[in-house]
Design a protein around this motif. Sequence first.
Motif, short mmCIF file in Angstrom:
data_model
loop_
_atom_site.label_atom_id
_atom_site.label_comp_id
_atom_site.label_asym_id
_atom_site.label_seq_id
_atom_site.Cartn_x
_atom_site.Cartn_y
_atom_site.Cartn_z
N LEU A 195 -1.73 -9.51 11.46
CA LEU A 195 -2.64 -8.46 11.88
C LEU A 195 -4.08 -8.94 11.79
O LEU A 195 -4.40 -9.82 10.98
CB LEU A 195 -2.46 -7.22 10.98
CG LEU A 195 -1.13 -6.48 11.06
CD1 LEU A 195 -1.10 -5.38 10.00
CD2 LEU A 195 -0.93 -5.88 12.45
N PRO A 196 -4.99 -8.35 12.60
CA PRO A 196 -6.42 -8.66 12.42
C PRO A 196 -6.90 -8.17 11.06
O PRO A 196 -6.55 -7.07 10.61
CB PRO A 196 -7.09 -7.87 13.56
CG PRO A 196 -6.00 -7.60 14.54
CD PRO A 196 -4.73 -7.49 13.75
N GLY A 197 -7.67 -8.98 10.37
CA GLY A 197 -8.11 -8.63 9.03
C GLY A 197 -6.97 -8.64 8.05
O GLY A 197 -6.80 -7.71 7.24
N VAL A 211 9.52 -10.24 4.35
CA VAL A 211 9.40 -9.84 5.74
C VAL A 211 8.08 -9.13 6.00
O VAL A 211 7.32 -9.49 6.92
CB VAL A 211 10.59 -8.94 6.14
CG1 VAL A 211 10.43 -8.47 7.59
CG2 VAL A 211 11.90 -9.71 5.98
N TYR A 212 7.75 -8.12 5.19
CA TYR A 212 6.54 -7.35 5.43
C TYR A 212 5.26 -8.18 5.27
O TYR A 212 4.36 -8.09 6.11
CB TYR A 212 6.51 -6.12 4.52
CG TYR A 212 6.66 -4.85 5.29
CD1 TYR A 212 7.89 -4.48 5.81
CD2 TYR A 212 5.56 -4.03 5.54
CE1 TYR A 212 8.03 -3.33 6.54
CE2 TYR A 212 5.70 -2.86 6.27
CZ TYR A 212 6.94 -2.51 6.77
OH TYR A 212 7.08 -1.38 7.50
N MET A 243 -0.37 -0.54 -2.62
CA MET A 243 0.58 0.54 -2.41
C MET A 243 1.87 0.30 -3.19
O MET A 243 2.41 1.22 -3.84
CB MET A 243 0.90 0.66 -0.92
CG MET A 243 1.91 1.76 -0.60
SD MET A 243 2.71 1.54 0.99
CE MET A 243 3.73 0.10 0.68
N LEU A 244 2.38 -0.93 -3.16
CA LEU A 244 3.59 -1.25 -3.93
C LEU A 244 3.37 -1.01 -5.42
O LEU A 244 4.26 -0.50 -6.12
CB LEU A 244 3.99 -2.70 -3.69
CG LEU A 244 4.64 -3.04 -2.35
CD1 LEU A 244 5.04 -4.51 -2.33
CD2 LEU A 244 5.86 -2.18 -2.09
N SER A 251 -3.21 -6.89 3.61
CA SER A 251 -2.32 -7.42 2.56
C SER A 251 -2.67 -6.81 1.20
O SER A 251 -1.77 -6.44 0.42
CB SER A 251 -2.44 -8.94 2.49
OG SER A 251 -2.07 -9.53 3.71
N ALA A 252 -3.97 -6.68 0.91
CA ALA A 252 -4.38 -6.07 -0.36
C ALA A 252 -3.93 -4.61 -0.42
O ALA A 252 -3.40 -4.15 -1.45
CB ALA A 252 -5.90 -6.18 -0.52
#
Length: 324
Positions: free
Chosen positions: A100-102, A92-93, A113-114, A107-108
């Motif tokens: 989103l823009p960029g 989902v995320y 963060m994960l 995503s990176a």
Amino acid sequence: MSRLGDSTVWLDAVSQIFFSYGLGLGSLVALGSYNRYHNNVYKHALIVSCINSGTSMFSGFVVFSVVGFMAQAQSKPVSEVAASGPGLAFLVYPSAVLQLPGAPFWSALFFIMLLFVGLDSQFCTMEGFITAVVDEWPRYLRPHKELFIAVVCILSYLVAIPIVCQGGMYVFKLFDYYAASGICLLFLIFFECIAISWAYGANKFYENLKDMVGYYPCPWWKWCWIVFCPAICFGVFCFSLIQYNRLTYLTYEYPWWGELVGWMMGLSSMLCIPGYMIYKWTQTPGSFEHRLKILCRPDIDIKELRMQSIGGIVSKANSDITSL
């Protein structure tokens, strides 16, 4: 409101609380053992609890705003879009971030963060286990602590390999539902509360806190130790057993032997408590009343133990200086 009659909702709720606060995993005890004796653990516990709960509430707003956006974008109900567990983080995320823009940049950041969240959780969990085992056999393990940590990490890595293979999500669900959270964690937390508040004694624990921080904490916490926390754990535990449902993942229902493997993993942790109780009872000499007093209400002199601890630290420092 109808979902409140589902035991899974309550089980997931208490599991989230236990995991977010690090309860029942040994990490708090292990990390807290490095504090000074008079460290104000009461104040720090309140600060950490407020920050943790505030972060969870903020994360909830973020999660459901994204889920609501995805539901509107796909013209589907939220119940069909919202996925729990790994599906939320990896399906989902990422789908929302791509819009989103960029998108590559966000995503990176999201997957970094994960990675850091997983590493942080692993550090605390491993520290709890390693500290407990090393303190149990210090003569053999403390001189070789780094080697012992390496062996534990390698074994954990080997055990986790099937989870990242094809079909690993089914293995992950077994570990997650039976061995790492849910009923198993409720069982452990319940006996932790009973051991401190009823066996050791809430009043004695209250006096120990006063000796450490210099004042008595709020009496409300004593009621939580004695009544509310054990009652909630016991109630949700029984509710989950009464409304027990077969483990499923998406449309797949686990076979009986799969659930048997899961229960064996869970009981490997749960049976340690009654097993060690029986072992200590049989190894302690004396009458029934004498054994009960020795095992449940030991006469511990906190001041004497503190002086012995200080003396041990001083003697160790003197021996280190002499060796230099």
